[in-house]
Motif scaffolding. Structure first.
Motif, PDB file in Angstrom:
ATOM      1  N   LYS A 102      21.287  49.382 -15.480  1.00  9.88           N
ATOM      2  CA  LYS A 102      20.511  50.608 -15.256  1.00  9.88           C
ATOM      3  C   LYS A 102      19.659  50.938 -16.481  1.00  9.88           C
ATOM      4  O   LYS A 102      18.500  51.364 -16.353  1.00  9.88           O
ATOM      5  CB  LYS A 102      21.452  51.765 -14.909  1.00  9.88           C
ATOM      6  N   ASP A 103      20.218  50.716 -17.660  1.00  7.60           N
ATOM      7  CA  ASP A 103      19.438  50.935 -18.874  1.00  7.60           C
ATOM      8  C   ASP A 103      18.251  49.986 -18.950  1.00  7.60           C
ATOM      9  O   ASP A 103      17.209  50.322 -19.532  1.00  7.60           O
ATOM     10  CB  ASP A 103      20.318  50.757 -20.115  1.00  7.60           C
TER      11      ASP A 103
ATOM     12  N   TYR B 244      10.554  44.596 -16.317  1.00 11.29           N
ATOM     13  CA  TYR B 244      12.011  44.651 -16.165  1.00 11.29           C
ATOM     14  C   TYR B 244      12.665  43.330 -15.745  1.00 11.29           C
ATOM     15  O   TYR B 244      13.836  43.098 -16.059  1.00 11.29           O
ATOM     16  CB  TYR B 244      12.387  45.712 -15.111  1.00 11.29           C
TER      17      TYR B 244
ATOM     18  N   SER C 260      26.123  49.778 -16.088  1.00  8.35           N
ATOM     19  CA  SER C 260      25.423  50.721 -16.957  1.00  8.35           C
ATOM     20  C   SER C 260      24.296  50.034 -17.718  1.00  8.35           C
ATOM     21  O   SER C 260      23.189  50.579 -17.854  1.00  8.35           O
ATOM     22  CB  SER C 260      26.416  51.343 -17.949  1.00  8.35           C
ATOM     23  N   LYS C 261      24.559  48.822 -18.187  1.00  8.31           N
ATOM     24  CA  LYS C 261      23.538  48.068 -18.923  1.00  8.31           C
ATOM     25  C   LYS C 261      22.350  47.727 -18.025  1.00  8.31           C
ATOM     26  O   LYS C 261      21.184  47.843 -18.441  1.00  8.31           O
ATOM     27  CB  LYS C 261      24.162  46.789 -19.471  1.00  8.31           C
TER      28      LYS C 261
END
Length: 533
Positions: free
Chosen positions: A512-513, A479, A509-510
């Motif tokens: 978290k994705d 990640y 949001s990105k």
């Protein structure tokens, strides 16, 4: 030159070498008895023994074979080290090639900077040996492990062994890499006081920009504020912290035992929007995103003063007229916050010295490297030899004291040419009882006590130099690049072009994705294991 001293204990030599992973292999070549191994005495061997060690070195440093310190150590120990030096850049690119050429491995690697993943990988394959199997030949290192459980925990691999030696230099400096300097001469010309708030600083910087402060007839060459964006020192973190969240360039800090990813906080968003206006209005140097150290430092060394204010480690490194500048305490932000964060720069570095499985009689080599943890030798490894960097005679307190600098030489030039740095142990006790800190370190420490340390909020600490498991390493690697690359891309774009408020929800949001929650969870798990929670 003053002789180097070795002060520690003895043990009878063994004929068998205990290898890593519990394996035992027979040494080839002359036995310990045949070379007259004398652990704890000088010389360490009666018959000279040679070892091959690869190490990167600073561009300003002498070849280690020519360093007076190592030549003296050879005389004292009767152990000859054949050094293969390479540039730091070359080492970074060739390291994996060296490790893959198993038929031509050296005996050891110095300043190796082995990561947790490399230690797990190369210990599991048997390429590097477990150094804790030889602690009886390393009395100084053994004492450190007995006295400092924190160090022992930090450098112990998941399988319970220690495969690499650390560097310990505890001065209380590196966690606070920024001090804020402003041109007091320019303030006096304008009839202004030293700013105490972000709002006051904004007005001051605007005046610096709009006036010919250096009097050269050019109203466009003044740089109101500069620093190195995301640099390890002299970066933007303290400016961001003024918005109420202690920041560092990793966006990773511990608050009340919880790991916080600060690039997802409202304070980060507000600061980014605010400082976009400063960049757009020319108050912050747009080259902060691209300038290297040389470019930044050259801005303070020209004929005309052009720097109004800047963040850096120390003043004299940046400007040729330090008398015109003063240090400014952390500025009070728009919401009344006055704070800084703590950088994840570590005084204890892991992975500095490893020994390969082809090393003959590693007891001898490890007895030699163990001397680096003697306080007097640590000081010389870190700064340079007695007689060249340190005075032959100690001061009235019995401490090593550095000689005056040669005319025309800087502290860095003298140090880097004479000191290999790397494996040392200099803690509070050594600074109090064995060696004086260099004068500029003493000055910086006193400045930090006034302008930095009091402004770290209670409960805030750096993320420690934990040891990760292989599973954690794999999770982080899965990640971390995507997350940090995306944060850097968005932050720089927002600072230059604006738009953080409009794009914030999509940004969160990105992230978290991309797995930011799993990344922070992994950091938290490793942290809790480190503190024994």
């Amino acid at each position: 030159m003053k002789k180097l001293y070795y002060l520690s204990g003895v043990i009878a030599s063994l004929a068998l070498v205990a290898g890593c992973n519990g394996q035992t292999t027979q040494s080839s070549g002359p036995s310990l008895e045949e070379v007259g191994f004398n652990p704890g005495q000088l010389p360490l061997v009666q018959t000279q023994v040679e070892y091959e060690i690869i190490s990167p070195k600073n561009a300003m440093a002498k070849n280690y074979n020519d360093m007076e310190l190592f030549q003296q150590m050879e005389t004292d120990t009767n152990i000859k080290i054949n050094w293969e030096n390479m540039s730091e850049e070359s080492f970074a690119t060739r390291k994996n090639l060296i490790l893959s050429d198993k038929k031509n491995l050296p005996d050891a690697m110095y300043n190796a900077l082995f990561s947790d993943k490399e230690i797990i990988q190369y210990s599991s394959s048997g390429l590097i040996i477990a150094l804790d199997e030889y602690l009886d030949y390393m009395p100084n290192f053994k004492r450190i492990l007995e006295e400092r459980e924190d160090i022992k925990n930090m450098i112990t691999a998941p399988d319970g062994h220690i495969y690499a030696l650390p560097r310990v230099e505890e001065m209380g400096l590196v966690e606070y890499p920024n001090l804020f300097y402003i041109n007091k001469n320019w303030l006096d010309q304008l009839g202004l006081e030293v700013p105490t708030t972000i709002e006051e600083l904004e007005y001051v910087l605007a005046q610096f920009k709009e006036n010919d402060m250096n009097g050269n007839g050019d109203t466009t060459d003044e740089i109101p504020l500069s620093f190195k964006f995301q640099g390890w020192q002299g970066n933007q973190s303290d400016l961001y912290s003024a918005f109420g969240m202690p920041m560092n360039t990793d966006h990773k800090i511990v608050i009340d035992n919880e790991v916080v990813f600060t690039a997802m906080t409202d304070e980060f968003k507000e600061a980014t929007a605010f400082y976009h206006e400063w960049i757009e209005n020319g108050l912050i140097d747009k080259e902060i995103f691209t300038q290297d150290d040389f470019t930044f430092l050259s801005k303070g060394k020209g004929k005309d003063q052009i720097l109004g204010a800047f963040y850096w480690w120390e003043l004299e490194t940046v400007v040729s007229n330090p008398e015109d500048y003063v240090i400014v305490p952390p500025l009070v932000g728009p919401n009344g916050d006055q704070m800084i964060g703590v950088a994840n720069n570590y005084e204890i570095s892991k992975g500095l010295f490893v020994v390969f499985n082809n090393c003959k009689n590693p007891e001898i080599l490890l007895s030699w490297i163990d001397r680096f943890y003697e306080p007097e030798i640590s000081a010389q490894v870190n700064y340079g030899p007695i007689g060249i960097v340190y005075e032959e005679e100690r001061d009235a307190e019995g401490l090593l004291v550095q000689k005056p600098l040669p005319e025309g030489k800087t502290s860095d030039e003298v140090r880097l040419s004479n000191a290999p740095m790397g494996v040392i142990y200099l803690s509070d006790d050594e600074w109090e009882n064995v060696v004086n800190m260099e004068p500029r370190a003493q000055l910086r420490l006193s400045n930090l006590e006034i302008y930095a340390k009091p402004y770290v909020p209670e409960g805030v600490e750096q993320y420690p130099n934990v040891t990760y498991t292989l599973e954690e390493i794999n999770d982080i690697n899965r990640y971390v690049s995507d997350v940090y690359d995306y944060v850097w891309q968005k932050q720089t774009n927002w600072l230059l072009n604006g738009g953080v408020e409009e794009e914030w929800e999509a940004y969160i949001s990105k992230l978290k994705d991309m797995g930011v929650d799993k990344l922070v969870e992994t950091y938290q798990t490793a942290y809790e294991r480190y503190i024994g929670k």
